[in-house]
Design a protein around this motif. Sequence first.
Motif, PDB file in Angstrom:
ATOM      1  N   UNK A  69       0.809  -1.022  -0.151  1.00 26.11           N
ATOM      2  CA  UNK A  69      -0.015   0.134  -0.067  1.00 26.11           C
ATOM      3  C   UNK A  69       0.909   1.210  -0.076  1.00 26.11           C
ATOM      4  N   UNK A  70       0.673   2.304  -0.707  1.00 27.17           N
ATOM      5  CA  UNK A  70       1.452   3.459  -0.690  1.00 27.17           C
ATOM      6  C   UNK A  70       0.874   4.493   0.439  1.00 27.17           C
ATOM      7  N   UNK A  71      -0.217   4.506   0.731  1.00 28.78           N
ATOM      8  CA  UNK A  71      -0.831   5.429   1.841  1.00 28.78           C
ATOM      9  C   UNK A  71      -1.191   4.517   3.133  1.00 28.78           C
ATOM     10  N   UNK A  72      -1.407   5.203   4.229  1.00 24.83           N
ATOM     11  CA  UNK A  72      -1.641   4.572   5.651  1.00 24.83           C
ATOM     12  C   UNK A  72      -3.047   4.753   5.504  1.00 24.83           C
ATOM     13  N   UNK A 103       4.557   2.421   1.002  1.00 22.15           N
ATOM     14  CA  UNK A 103       4.815   3.703   0.867  1.00 22.15           C
ATOM     15  C   UNK A 103       5.626   4.326   1.941  1.00 22.15           C
ATOM     16  N   UNK A 104       5.803   3.743   2.872  1.00 20.39           N
ATOM     17  CA  UNK A 104       6.367   4.033   4.158  1.00 20.39           C
ATOM     18  C   UNK A 104       8.074   3.953   4.001  1.00 20.39           C
ATOM     19  N   UNK A 105       8.489   3.258   2.993  1.00 20.27           N
ATOM     20  CA  UNK A 105       9.812   2.735   2.799  1.00 20.27           C
ATOM     21  C   UNK A 105      10.662   3.784   2.159  1.00 20.27           C
ATOM     22  N   UNK A 106      11.213   4.628   2.783  1.00 18.00           N
ATOM     23  CA  UNK A 106      12.303   5.605   2.082  1.00 18.00           C
ATOM     24  C   UNK A 106      12.976   5.227   0.755  1.00 18.00           C
ATOM     25  N   UNK A 107      13.538   4.092   0.734  1.00 17.44           N
ATOM     26  CA  UNK A 107      14.222   3.603  -0.611  1.00 17.44           C
ATOM     27  C   UNK A 107      13.242   3.461  -1.498  1.00 17.44           C
ATOM     28  N   UNK A 108      11.887   3.170  -1.312  1.00 11.41           N
ATOM     29  CA  UNK A 108      11.022   3.065  -2.393  1.00 11.41           C
ATOM     30  C   UNK A 108      10.608   4.693  -2.885  1.00 11.41           C
ATOM     31  N   UNK A 110      12.571   7.097  -2.703  1.00 12.39           N
ATOM     32  CA  UNK A 110      13.821   7.734  -3.516  1.00 12.39           C
ATOM     33  C   UNK A 110      13.509   7.093  -4.980  1.00 12.39           C
ATOM     34  N   UNK A 111      13.633   5.796  -5.010  1.00  7.88           N
ATOM     35  CA  UNK A 111      13.423   5.010  -6.130  1.00  7.88           C
ATOM     36  C   UNK A 111      12.335   5.517  -7.340  1.00  7.88           C
ATOM     37  N   UNK A 112      11.097   5.926  -6.669  1.00 12.24           N
ATOM     38  CA  UNK A 112      10.185   6.549  -7.477  1.00 12.24           C
ATOM     39  C   UNK A 112      10.610   7.901  -8.185  1.00 12.24           C
ATOM     40  N   UNK A 113      11.240   8.535  -7.315  1.00  9.58           N
ATOM     41  CA  UNK A 113      11.630   9.956  -7.507  1.00  9.58           C
ATOM     42  C   UNK A 113      12.724   9.804  -8.631  1.00  9.58           C
ATOM     43  N   UNK A 114      13.578   8.810  -8.517  1.00  6.68           N
ATOM     44  CA  UNK A 114      14.610   8.500  -9.700  1.00  6.68           C
ATOM     45  C   UNK A 114      13.751   8.249 -10.881  1.00  6.68           C
ATOM     46  N   UNK A 115      12.973   7.532 -10.886  1.00 10.98           N
ATOM     47  CA  UNK A 115      12.020   6.969 -12.315  1.00 10.98           C
ATOM     48  C   UNK A 115      11.585   7.983 -12.703  1.00 10.98           C
ATOM     49  N   UNK A 116      10.962   9.116 -11.811  1.00 12.24           N
ATOM     50  CA  UNK A 116      10.309  10.235 -12.259  1.00 12.24           C
ATOM     51  C   UNK A 116      11.183  11.312 -13.170  1.00 12.24           C
ATOM     52  N   UNK A 117      12.402  11.357 -12.815  1.00 18.35           N
ATOM     53  CA  UNK A 117      13.426  12.364 -13.035  1.00 18.35           C
ATOM     54  C   UNK A 117      14.272  11.670 -14.337  1.00 18.35           C
ATOM     55  N   UNK A 118      14.063  10.343 -14.727  1.00 16.52           N
ATOM     56  CA  UNK A 118      14.885   9.787 -15.837  1.00 16.52           C
ATOM     57  C   UNK A 118      14.484  10.352 -17.112  1.00 16.52           C
ATOM     58  N   UNK A 119      15.495  10.401 -17.936  1.00 15.24           N
ATOM     59  CA  UNK A 119      15.259  10.855 -19.396  1.00 15.24           C
ATOM     60  C   UNK A 119      14.825   9.396 -19.952  1.00 15.24           C
ATOM     61  N   UNK A 120      13.881   9.989 -20.894  1.00 16.77           N
ATOM     62  CA  UNK A 120      13.463   8.886 -21.884  1.00 16.77           C
ATOM     63  C   UNK A 120      14.687   8.282 -22.791  1.00 16.77           C
TER      64      UNK A 120
END
Length: 120
Positions: A69-72, A103-108, A110-120
């Motif tokens: 789950x992403x949210x609590x 959703x409470x996992x800081x590593x996840x 951070x990974x989602x932020x990386x994915x959002x910022x990746x160039x195509x």
Amino acid sequence: MLAILIFAHGSRDPLWRAPVEAVAAAVRAQAPEAHVACAYLELCQPELPEAAASAIEAGASEVRVLPLFFGMGKHAREDLPLLMEQLRQAHPAVSFKLLPTAGEQPRLTALLAELALEAE
């Protein structure tokens, strides 16, 4: 034996399960000695009590539940702790551990932020 249950909400759409099952497959690949299975709150089988019982029948003495789950929300905050308590009462000789939601996992995060910022 350790059991790891990948726990998700559930859906009537059979394609919805694919990412949940992919997480379980990745855990199995990293921990082949563990009993790894998916479990669902509703709309899919098995539900958490059945998945836990199957793991215990296979010899699990420790069961970890990873909520995807992403949210609590209500399910993570109220429903899941109640289910965990019911499991503890039904199987007092087994150690049950509820892991933090995805959703409470800081590593996840951070990974989602990386994915959002990746160039195509």
